[in-house]
Design a protein around this motif. Structure first.
Motif, mmCIF file in Angstrom:
data_model
loop_
_atom_site.group_PDB
_atom_site.id
_atom_site.type_symbol
_atom_site.label_atom_id
_atom_site.label_comp_id
_atom_site.label_asym_id
_atom_site.label_seq_id
_atom_site.Cartn_x
_atom_site.Cartn_y
_atom_site.Cartn_z
ATOM 1 N N GLY A 42 42.068 46.049 30.349
ATOM 2 C CA GLY A 42 43.095 46.936 29.833
ATOM 3 C C GLY A 42 43.089 48.301 30.498
ATOM 4 O O GLY A 42 44.147 48.899 30.707
ATOM 5 N N VAL A 43 41.918 48.797 30.846
ATOM 6 C CA VAL A 43 41.814 50.145 31.418
ATOM 7 C C VAL A 43 41.723 50.103 32.942
ATOM 8 O O VAL A 43 42.432 50.827 33.647
ATOM 9 C CB VAL A 43 40.597 50.888 30.836
ATOM 10 C CG1 VAL A 43 40.481 52.282 31.444
ATOM 11 C CG2 VAL A 43 40.713 50.993 29.320
ATOM 12 N N LEU A 44 40.849 49.259 33.460
ATOM 13 C CA LEU A 44 40.593 49.250 34.901
ATOM 14 C C LEU A 44 41.505 48.296 35.665
ATOM 15 O O LEU A 44 41.545 48.333 36.892
ATOM 16 C CB LEU A 44 39.133 48.872 35.185
ATOM 17 C CG LEU A 44 38.078 49.974 35.053
ATOM 18 C CD1 LEU A 44 37.998 50.519 33.622
ATOM 19 C CD2 LEU A 44 36.717 49.452 35.479
ATOM 20 N N LYS A 45 42.205 47.410 34.919
ATOM 21 C CA LYS A 45 43.065 46.382 35.530
ATOM 22 C C LYS A 45 42.265 45.490 36.476
ATOM 23 O O LYS A 45 42.758 45.045 37.515
ATOM 24 C CB LYS A 45 44.238 47.041 36.276
ATOM 25 C CG LYS A 45 45.128 47.897 35.381
ATOM 26 C CD LYS A 45 45.721 47.096 34.247
ATOM 27 C CE LYS A 45 46.646 47.916 33.367
ATOM 28 N NZ LYS A 45 45.958 48.930 32.538
ATOM 29 N N ILE A 46 41.022 45.257 36.099
ATOM 30 C CA ILE A 46 40.133 44.371 36.843
ATOM 31 C C ILE A 46 39.795 43.180 35.958
ATOM 32 O O ILE A 46 39.344 43.345 34.812
ATOM 33 C CB ILE A 46 38.825 45.087 37.238
ATOM 34 C CG1 ILE A 46 39.094 46.161 38.294
ATOM 35 C CG2 ILE A 46 37.786 44.095 37.741
ATOM 36 C CD1 ILE A 46 39.329 45.643 39.680
ATOM 37 N N VAL A 47 40.031 41.970 36.465
ATOM 38 C CA VAL A 47 39.601 40.773 35.745
ATOM 39 C C VAL A 47 38.155 40.507 36.161
ATOM 40 O O VAL A 47 37.897 39.999 37.251
ATOM 41 C CB VAL A 47 40.494 39.569 36.067
ATOM 42 C CG1 VAL A 47 40.026 38.345 35.277
ATOM 43 C CG2 VAL A 47 41.948 39.876 35.732
ATOM 44 N N ASN A 48 37.229 40.868 35.294
ATOM 45 C CA ASN A 48 35.810 40.829 35.641
ATOM 46 C C ASN A 48 35.264 39.409 35.542
ATOM 47 O O ASN A 48 34.758 38.988 34.507
ATOM 48 C CB ASN A 48 35.030 41.775 34.718
ATOM 49 C CG ASN A 48 33.560 41.836 35.084
ATOM 50 O OD1 ASN A 48 33.178 41.464 36.194
ATOM 51 N ND2 ASN A 48 32.740 42.290 34.156
ATOM 52 N N VAL A 98 37.095 48.028 44.965
ATOM 53 C CA VAL A 98 38.226 47.087 45.026
ATOM 54 C C VAL A 98 39.309 47.415 44.008
ATOM 55 O O VAL A 98 40.136 46.565 43.696
ATOM 56 C CB VAL A 98 37.736 45.633 44.836
ATOM 57 C CG1 VAL A 98 36.866 45.206 46.008
ATOM 58 C CG2 VAL A 98 36.974 45.472 43.526
ATOM 59 N N TYR A 99 39.312 48.637 43.469
ATOM 60 C CA TYR A 99 40.408 49.033 42.593
ATOM 61 C C TYR A 99 41.726 48.982 43.371
ATOM 62 O O TYR A 99 41.858 49.558 44.445
ATOM 63 C CB TYR A 99 40.199 50.449 42.058
ATOM 64 C CG TYR A 99 39.129 50.558 40.993
ATOM 65 C CD1 TYR A 99 38.888 49.515 40.109
ATOM 66 C CD2 TYR A 99 38.376 51.711 40.863
ATOM 67 C CE1 TYR A 99 37.903 49.611 39.145
ATOM 68 C CE2 TYR A 99 37.391 51.832 39.892
ATOM 69 C CZ TYR A 99 37.162 50.762 39.037
ATOM 70 O OH TYR A 99 36.187 50.868 38.070
ATOM 71 N N GLY A 100 42.689 48.293 42.798
ATOM 72 C CA GLY A 100 43.988 48.185 43.444
ATOM 73 C C GLY A 100 44.030 47.205 44.596
ATOM 74 O O GLY A 100 45.079 47.037 45.226
ATOM 75 N N ASN A 102 43.559 43.354 46.493
ATOM 76 C CA ASN A 102 44.028 42.007 46.203
ATOM 77 C C ASN A 102 43.101 41.328 45.196
ATOM 78 O O ASN A 102 41.888 41.514 45.230
ATOM 79 C CB ASN A 102 44.072 41.198 47.511
ATOM 80 C CG ASN A 102 44.690 39.834 47.312
ATOM 81 O OD1 ASN A 102 44.040 38.925 46.817
ATOM 82 N ND2 ASN A 102 45.950 39.699 47.716
ATOM 83 N N VAL A 103 43.703 40.533 44.301
ATOM 84 C CA VAL A 103 42.908 39.852 43.268
ATOM 85 C C VAL A 103 41.845 38.966 43.900
ATOM 86 O O VAL A 103 40.739 38.830 43.368
ATOM 87 C CB VAL A 103 43.825 39.028 42.343
ATOM 88 C CG1 VAL A 103 42.999 38.200 41.361
ATOM 89 C CG2 VAL A 103 44.773 39.932 41.582
ATOM 90 N N LEU A 104 42.149 38.373 45.034
ATOM 91 C CA LEU A 104 41.180 37.511 45.712
ATOM 92 C C LEU A 104 39.940 38.305 46.104
ATOM 93 O O LEU A 104 38.815 37.815 45.973
ATOM 94 C CB LEU A 104 41.814 36.879 46.948
ATOM 95 C CG LEU A 104 40.898 35.960 47.775
ATOM 96 C CD1 LEU A 104 40.385 34.812 46.921
ATOM 97 C CD2 LEU A 104 41.638 35.435 49.000
ATOM 98 N N MET A 105 40.127 39.535 46.563
ATOM 99 C CA MET A 105 38.989 40.376 46.918
ATOM 100 C C MET A 105 38.146 40.690 45.685
ATOM 101 O O MET A 105 36.911 40.653 45.728
ATOM 102 C CB MET A 105 39.473 41.669 47.565
ATOM 103 C CG MET A 105 38.343 42.594 48.022
ATOM 104 S SD MET A 105 37.311 41.852 49.301
ATOM 105 C CE MET A 105 38.488 41.807 50.670
ATOM 106 N N GLN A 106 38.811 40.986 44.572
ATOM 107 C CA GLN A 106 38.091 41.234 43.319
ATOM 108 C C GLN A 106 37.299 39.995 42.894
ATOM 109 O O GLN A 106 36.152 40.091 42.452
ATOM 110 C CB GLN A 106 39.072 41.637 42.232
ATOM 111 C CG GLN A 106 39.837 42.918 42.519
ATOM 112 C CD GLN A 106 40.889 43.216 41.479
ATOM 113 O OE1 GLN A 106 41.030 42.500 40.489
ATOM 114 N NE2 GLN A 106 41.651 44.287 41.689
ATOM 115 N N LEU A 107 37.928 38.841 43.034
ATOM 116 C CA LEU A 107 37.266 37.584 42.668
ATOM 117 C C LEU A 107 36.034 37.353 43.526
ATOM 118 O O LEU A 107 34.976 36.956 43.018
ATOM 119 C CB LEU A 107 38.249 36.425 42.823
ATOM 120 C CG LEU A 107 37.674 35.010 42.660
ATOM 121 C CD1 LEU A 107 37.070 34.830 41.274
ATOM 122 C CD2 LEU A 107 38.741 33.954 42.926
#
Length: 300
Positions: A42-48, A98-100, A102-107
Motif C-alpha cells: 500500500g505504501v511502497l507499491k512493492i509486492v514483497n 528497485v522502487y519504480g 519493472n515488476v520482474l526486477m522486483q521479483l
C-alpha cells in the motif's frame, strides 16, 4: 469428498467449536503475515515476494531464543524485533534500489533474498525439521466449550493476533505517523514536498511489515514444524488473502484471512483432498465479481 462428514460436523456443536477454533488460529496467523504484505504494498507499491522469509526467520529466531532462555514470550518478541531490523536492512540495501522498476526486477530481487535466506537457515540450523513444542505455561488440560476441545494456547494466539491487529489499526488511524503513512500511500510526492523524510518512512513501513511476519512466525512456532522453505506456503496463502481482501486494505486482509482459515478448517472434513482448491475457488469467485477485492479500490 465427504459431505456426510461435513454435515455431521456442522450439526454438532462440539465439532463446530473445535473446527472454528482451529480455523481462527490459521486465519489469525495468515492475517499477521498478510497485513504486513498489504501494508508494504500500500505504501511502497512493492509486492514483497520475500515476505514469507520473514515469517520463517522469525520462527527460527523465536525457537532459538526460547531454547536459550526458556521464555516463549521473549522468543516471540525476538522474532518480531529481529525481523523489523532485518526489514530495514533489506529495504535500505536492496528493495530501495528497485522502487519504480519493472515488476520482474522486483521479483528477481525478492526471489534472490528467498534463496539466500533458505541456504543461510540450512547453514545455521541445518536442514532437519525442528519443533519448539508447547511452552510449559500452556501444557495444561484443554478447555471444553459447548463440548468442543479448545487448547488454551489457541485462545492466547487468537487474542494476541487480534491485539496486534488492533494496535496496527490504532497506529494507522489515530496517530500522526499513521496519518503520514496513509498519506504516503495515496500521494508520496506531496508528503515529500511537505518536508517529511520519505526514506525514513519507507524503512519504517518495511520494518513494521517484517515485524508482523516475524511475530506470526514466533507465535506459530509451537504448533508448526520449522524447516527451510517453510515461508513459501504461507506466502502463497497470504497473497490469496491480500488479493481477496483488496491490495492495501488491512481490514480486508483480516476478513479474508478468517474466511480462508475457516475454509481450510472445515474443508479438511468435507473435502480432504481438495482443501487447497477451495481457497483458490474462493479467490476466483471474488475476483470475478469484484476484481479489486472485497475492500480494494477500483483502478481507473
Amino acid at each position: 469428498m465427504d459431505l456426510d462428514a461435513l454435515y455431521d460436523c456442522l450439526t454438532t456443536t462440539s465439532c463446530v467449536v473445535t473446527q472454528t477454533t482451529s480455523g481462527l488460529i490459521v486465519g489469525m496467523l495468515l492475517f499477521l503475515v498478510a497485513a504486513g504484505l498489504t501494508l508494504i504494498f500500500g505504501v511502497l507499491k512493492i509486492v514483497n515476494f520475500a515476505h514469507g522469509t520473514f515469517y520463517m526467520l522469525g520462527a527460527y529466531l523465536a525457537y532459538t531464543v526460547f531454547k536459550i532462555t526458556d521464555s516463549y514470550t521473549l522468543g516471540v518478541i525476538a522474532g518480531g524485533l529481529g525481523m523489523a531490523l532485518f526489514g530495514i536492512i533489506v529495504e535500505r540495501g536492496l528493495i530501495s534500489r528497485v522502487y519504480g522498476a519493472n515488476v520482474l526486477m522486483q521479483l528477481l530481487i525478492c526471489y534472490a533474498i528467498v534463496l539466500i535466506c533458505d541456504d543461510v537457515v540450512k547453514i545455521v540450523w541445518g536442514a532437519d525439521f525442528y519443533a519448539m513444542g508447547m511452552p510449559p505455561a500452556f501444557q495444561v488440560p484443554p478447555l471444553f466449550i459447548a463440548g468442543g476441545v479448545v487448547p488454551p494456547f489457541y485462545l492466547m494466539l487468537i487474542g494476541v493476533a487480534l491485539a496486534i491487529g488492533g494496535g496496527l489499526a490504532a497506529l494507522l488511524g489515530l496517530t500522526r505517523i499513521g496519518k503520514v503513512i496513509r498519506a504516503a500511500a495515496h500521494n508520496p510526492d506531496m508528503v515529500s514536498a511537505l518536508g517529511i523524510n520519505t526514506t525514513l518512512l519507507y524503512s519504517l513501513v518495511f520494518a513494521v511489515g517484517g515485524m508482523l511476519a516475524g511475530l506470526a512466525g514466533g507465535l506459530a512456532a509451537p504448533v508448526r514444524s520449522l524447516t527451510p522453505g517453510m515461508g513459501f506456503s504461507i506466502l502463497i496463502e497470504s497473497f490469496i488473502v491480500t488479493v481477496i481482501g483488496g491490495m492495501g486494505s488491512i481490514g480486508g486482509a483480516l476478513i479474508a484471512a478468517v474466511v480462508l482459515g475457516l475454509i481450510r478448517s472445515f474443508g479438511t472434513i468435507g473435502f480432504p483432498m481438495f482443501t487447497e482448491g477451495l481457497m483458490y475457488i474462493c479467490m476466483i469467485i471474488i475476483l470475478v465479481s469484484k476484481p479489486s477485492g472485497l475492500f480494494g479500490k477500483e483502478i481507473v
